[in-house]
Design a protein around this motif. Structure first.
Motif, PDB file in Angstrom:
ATOM      1  N   ASP A 162      17.618 -36.800  21.811  1.00  0.00           N
ATOM      2  CA  ASP A 162      16.381 -37.421  22.291  1.00  0.00           C
ATOM      3  C   ASP A 162      16.669 -38.795  22.912  1.00  0.00           C
ATOM      4  O   ASP A 162      16.149 -39.124  23.977  1.00  0.00           O
ATOM      5  N   HIS A 195      16.852 -39.006  10.730  1.00  0.00           N
ATOM      6  CA  HIS A 195      16.512 -38.263  11.950  1.00  0.00           C
ATOM      7  C   HIS A 195      17.256 -38.798  13.168  1.00  0.00           C
ATOM      8  O   HIS A 195      17.759 -38.033  13.979  1.00  0.00           O
ATOM      9  N   LEU A 196      17.323 -40.115  13.292  1.00  0.00           N
ATOM     10  CA  LEU A 196      17.960 -40.718  14.466  1.00  0.00           C
ATOM     11  C   LEU A 196      19.439 -40.394  14.560  1.00  0.00           C
ATOM     12  O   LEU A 196      20.015 -40.430  15.642  1.00  0.00           O
ATOM     13  N   GLY A 239      18.093 -36.111  17.121  1.00  0.00           N
ATOM     14  CA  GLY A 239      17.723 -37.505  17.351  1.00  0.00           C
ATOM     15  C   GLY A 239      18.583 -38.140  18.430  1.00  0.00           C
ATOM     16  O   GLY A 239      18.078 -38.831  19.324  1.00  0.00           O
ATOM     17  N   ASP A 266       6.520 -43.599  17.793  1.00  0.00           N
ATOM     18  CA  ASP A 266       5.852 -42.307  17.805  1.00  0.00           C
ATOM     19  C   ASP A 266       6.485 -41.264  16.881  1.00  0.00           C
ATOM     20  O   ASP A 266       5.973 -40.150  16.775  1.00  0.00           O
ATOM     21  N   LEU A 267       7.604 -41.614  16.243  1.00  0.00           N
ATOM     22  CA  LEU A 267       8.237 -40.659  15.329  1.00  0.00           C
ATOM     23  C   LEU A 267       7.290 -40.326  14.181  1.00  0.00           C
ATOM     24  O   LEU A 267       6.550 -41.186  13.698  1.00  0.00           O
ATOM     25  N   ASP A 268       7.334 -39.102  13.761  1.00  0.00           N
ATOM     26  CA  ASP A 268       6.525 -38.650  12.624  1.00  0.00           C
ATOM     27  C   ASP A 268       6.829 -39.524  11.408  1.00  0.00           C
ATOM     28  O   ASP A 268       7.989 -39.696  11.029  1.00  0.00           O
ATOM     29  N   ARG A 282      13.332 -41.883   9.110  1.00  0.00           N
ATOM     30  CA  ARG A 282      13.678 -42.363  10.443  1.00  0.00           C
ATOM     31  C   ARG A 282      15.189 -42.463  10.662  1.00  0.00           C
ATOM     32  O   ARG A 282      15.719 -41.967  11.651  1.00  0.00           O
ATOM     33  N   TYR A 328       9.494 -44.498  21.452  1.00  0.00           N
ATOM     34  CA  TYR A 328       9.974 -43.297  20.759  1.00  0.00           C
ATOM     35  C   TYR A 328       9.985 -43.512  19.248  1.00  0.00           C
ATOM     36  O   TYR A 328       9.516 -42.663  18.485  1.00  0.00           O
ATOM     37  N   LEU A 329      10.500 -44.648  18.809  1.00  0.00           N
ATOM     38  CA  LEU A 329      10.574 -44.941  17.382  1.00  0.00           C
ATOM     39  C   LEU A 329       9.177 -45.075  16.773  1.00  0.00           C
ATOM     40  O   LEU A 329       8.929 -44.611  15.661  1.00  0.00           O
TER      41      LEU A 329
END
Length: 116
Positions: free
Chosen positions: A90, A81-82, A87, A71-73, A78, A68-69
């Protein structure tokens, strides 16, 4: 009882990712698990998962968080978002998905064992 143990596994894995604030995710995780209303059979399987010497649930969750990390945009901050509601949601969905896959795996193994 089983929810407390699941929270411990969740927190243990997330502690390996300092950019994720564990405290903000604990309450939504508990609420998500309570909404699922696992029956006694599922709870028994969850207890069996805790006894897994290979710690498959932890490993699976860790691997899926890494994916997941990765593949993050890359345009997203980061850490910011998390720690947003999205986040955290998810991350909880990843954990619950891993748990439910493990429940299904154990359930199917029991059925196959019974009929073989």
């Amino acid at each position: 009882m089983y929810i407390d143990k699941l929270v411990v596994i969740f927190e243990k894995v997330l502690s390996k990712f300092p950019e994720i604030q564990i405290d903000d995710s604990k309450k939504p995780l508990i609420e998500s698990l309570e909404r699922r209303k696992y029956d006694l059979q599922d709870q028994g399987i969850i207890e069996a998962i805790f006894e897994d010497g290979e710690k498959t649930l932890e490993s699976s969750f860790y691997e899926n968080i890494c994916t997941y990390l990765k593949d993050l945009d890359t345009n997203l901050d980061r850490k910011d978002h998390l720690n947003t509601k999205e986040g955290i949601t998810d991350i909880i969905e990843i954990f619950v998905s891993d748990l439910e896959q493990m429940i299904d795996y154990y359930y199917n193994a029991l059925i196959n064992k019974h009929f073989s």
